[in-house]
Design an enzyme around this catalytic site. Structure first.
Site, short mmCIF file in Angstrom:
data_model
loop_
_atom_site.label_atom_id
_atom_site.label_comp_id
_atom_site.label_asym_id
_atom_site.label_seq_id
_atom_site.Cartn_x
_atom_site.Cartn_y
_atom_site.Cartn_z
N ASP A 49 0.83 -1.17 -0.18
CA ASP A 49 -0.14 -0.14 0.06
C ASP A 49 0.78 1.18 -0.08
OD1 ASP A 49 -1.55 -1.97 0.91
OD2 ASP A 49 -2.42 -0.99 2.63
N TRP A 73 5.83 -10.39 1.18
CA TRP A 73 5.39 -9.55 2.28
C TRP A 73 6.01 -10.20 3.57
CZ3 TRP A 73 2.82 -10.13 7.06
CH2 TRP A 73 2.27 -8.67 7.43
N ARG A 179 -7.59 -0.96 11.52
CA ARG A 179 -6.18 -0.28 11.11
C ARG A 179 -6.54 0.78 10.04
NH1 ARG A 179 -6.45 -5.74 9.48
NH2 ARG A 179 -7.08 -6.28 7.43
N GLU A 231 -10.67 -2.01 4.33
CA GLU A 231 -9.15 -1.64 4.48
C GLU A 231 -9.07 -0.34 3.96
OE1 GLU A 231 -6.57 -5.67 5.05
OE2 GLU A 231 -6.94 -4.97 2.81
N TRP A 313 -3.93 -9.03 -3.91
CA TRP A 313 -3.79 -9.73 -2.89
C TRP A 313 -3.61 -11.02 -3.34
CZ3 TRP A 313 -0.14 -8.81 0.35
CH2 TRP A 313 -0.33 -7.53 1.06
C1 FRU Z 1 -3.93 -3.74 2.72
C2 FRU Z 1 -3.29 -3.97 4.05
C3 FRU Z 1 -3.73 -3.08 5.17
C4 FRU Z 1 -2.38 -3.12 5.95
C5 FRU Z 1 -1.51 -3.37 5.36
C6 FRU Z 1 -0.41 -4.34 5.69
O1 FRU Z 1 -3.34 -4.11 1.67
O2 FRU Z 1 -3.81 -5.48 4.39
O3 FRU Z 1 -4.87 -3.14 5.63
O4 FRU Z 1 -2.28 -2.00 6.75
O5 FRU Z 1 -2.05 -3.84 4.08
O6 FRU Z 1 0.74 -4.48 5.05
#
Ligand code: FRU
Length: 509
Positions: A49, A73, A179, A231, A313
């Site tokens: 992000d 990741w 978040r 998100e 994702w």
């Molecule tokens: C969205 C997300 C957010 C989180 C981040 C973690 O792509 O899942 O919700 O803060 O990526 O990397």
């Protein structure tokens, strides 16, 4: 004397060789196979992000979810890049590192011009970042309160950051997904407003000093798309004529219109406490498979510039770019426009892209039936160009980009279903995920009896802006070699008003 002179000479020579090597290495680094040439991507390793996008002292800051130790990741940091023009980017050192409260997840940054936080010193205006601390231990232990909100400030234009000693500033009431705070200044009520993604809804909080937050309201558990977790929200107001609309962007994963992650948004009113939607329409900012976590820059006045992560994702960790993984979309300027779906947000590539324009070739007033070759228009563009086509009537047409390995991307309009599409079924390497190959569609949102389409092509992506940006779609691809052929196909005779190709130079030169 003589000896020390020769040592100095050797050292100077070594330095010249080193600097030369470092420079050639830097340039080479941005020209690997699949490396985007007109989009930001980190020199190496994993990115997701965009975070903390803020304009300050004539500089656009782009922070991003970053894992510097691998190309998948992992424990999240905030990477940092800056730009003077939203086109050329300079990658800087990491802004925020994980700490005892956890990984640094997504969030935003604001310019605290009146020093409400008290972080400013000697007249220096603080930049304040508001982000999620994600505690992996709490997560692994099955707790529900492992995501909290924290802040950090910078007094040197975002280069170094000090985390606030009183973190977290917003504790978790017991919700696993809690978040991605996006904070804005509510000018009429003189307070900060935070939009926070809480599993299946957005919670709004307000604060006078960015340190103490009070809950205002919740929105969305019964509105919009709910095929996945909510998100990365964003909220801001924009005008259409004299009327003010509040826009609430909510990213969702999965549950996008073409599978996996995507960006939906709501139009409505925000009274400083509560968001009330205009209607029950689910609107999408980008219908393609590869725009996610998109939000806008803060502190850009009435101009709203949106940028997303150019992946999904579903397969982001598997795409075949091992040195780095992921790029951003192009920055896009948003505007409110009337459509057949009511008022919607239209997206256009930012006008600053003109800075890297090479040459434009235009053909006008053509009729076409079958397949016609336009390859000479893209020769010499090195796979980075903007292609605009205006079709004078509504009939099927397809733009085909292809190479001598019979790999192709098809982009077009399907009259029967009144939909635009991107088909990357045979676009090259796709065996890393079963959902990558495929055809992705989006509705046409204008009543006009004509169609215009702008396609921005880069080494591994196409971004489609149809009907002045009413319908937007983004898709990545991994062809074995560049698409050197451009043809347009139409089963029935069509009149084309113009075909224009503008070459775009690399931003990494
Ligand atoms: C969205 C997300 C957010 C989180 C981040 C973690 O792509 O899942 O919700 O803060 O990526 O990397």
């Amino acid at each position: 004397m003589k000896k020390s002179f020769s040592i100095t000479l050797t050292l100077v020579f070594a330095l010249i060789v080193f600097v030369g090597y470092a420079q050639s290495n830097t340039i080479k680094d941005y020209h690997e196979q699949y490396r985007p040439q007109i989009h930001f991507s980190p020199k190496g390793h994993w990115m997701n992000d965009p975070n903390g996008m803020v304009y300050f002292n004539e500089t656009y800051h782009l922070f991003y979810q970053y894992y510097p130790d691998a190309s998948v990741w992992g424990p999240m940091h905030w990477g940092h890049a800056t730009s003077k023009d939203l086109v050329h980017w300079k990658e800087l050192s990491i802004a925020l590192y994980p700490d005892s409260l956890g990984y640094i997840f997504s969030g935003s940054a604001v310019v605290d011009s009146s020093n409400t936080s008290g972080f400013g010193k000697n007249g220096k205006i603080p930049l304040v970042a508001i982000f999620t601390h994600h505690d992996p231990k709490g997560d692994a232990a099955g707790k529900t309160d492992f995501e909290t909100q924290s802040i950090a400030y910078s007094l040197d234009n975002g280069i170094t950051w000090t985390k606030y000693a009183g973190n977290p500033v917003l504790k978790n009431p017991g919700t696993r997904d809690f978040r991605d705070p996006k904070v804005m200044w509510h000018a009429s009520q003189k307070k900060w407003v935070m939009s926070l993604a809480v599993h299946d809804h957005i919670s709004f909080y307000s604060s006078g000093d960015l340190k103490t937050w009070n809950k205002e309201s919740d929105f969305g558990s019964k509105e919009g798309a709910h095929g996945g977790v909510w998100e990365c929200p964003d909220m801001f107001s924009m005008k259409l004529g004299d009327k003010v609309y509040w826009i609430l962007i909510v990213n969702i994963n999965p549950g996008g219109p073409n599978g996996g992650s995507a960006t939906q948004y709501f139009l409505g009113n925000f009274d400083g406490s509560k968001f009330t939607p205009l209607d029950t329409v689910t609107r999408w900012l980008d219908y393609g498979p590869d725009e996610y976590a998109g939000i806008t820059w803060s502190n850009t006045g009435s101009r709203k510039v949106f940028l997303g992560w150019m992946s999904n994702w579903l397969y982001a960790n598997q795409v075949p770019t091992e040195i780095w993984r992921s790029a951003t979309t192009l920055p896009r300027e948003l505007s409110l426009v009337q459509s057949t779906q009511g008022v919607v947000l239209a997206s256009r590539p930012i006008s600053e892209l003109d800075e890297i324009k090479t040459k434009t070739t235009v053909l006008q007033d053509l009729t076409l039936q079958g397949e016609r070759d336009f390859s000479s228009m893209i020769s010499g563009t090195k796979s980075q160009y903007q292609l605009k086509i205006t079709v004078a009537e509504l009939k099927d047409y397809t733009v085909k980009l292809s190479n001598s390995d019979k790999e192709e991307i098809l982009i077009g309009y399907d009259k029967e279903n009144d939909r635009y599409y991107i088909d990357r079924t045979n676009s090259g390497n796709s065996n890393f995920h079963k959902n990558f190959a495929g055809r992705f569609t989006a509705p046409r949102l204008t009543g006009k009896n004509e169609s215009d389409i702008t396609i921005v092509v880069d080494k591994m992506s196409v971004e489609v802006f149809a009907d002045g940006g009413l319908t937007t779609m983004t898709a990545i691809y991994f062809s074995s070699k560049e698409f050197s052929a451009l043809t347009i196909l139409a089963p029935k005779k069509i009149s084309i008003r113009n075909v224009a190709v503008t070459g775009l130079g690399s931003i990494w030169k």
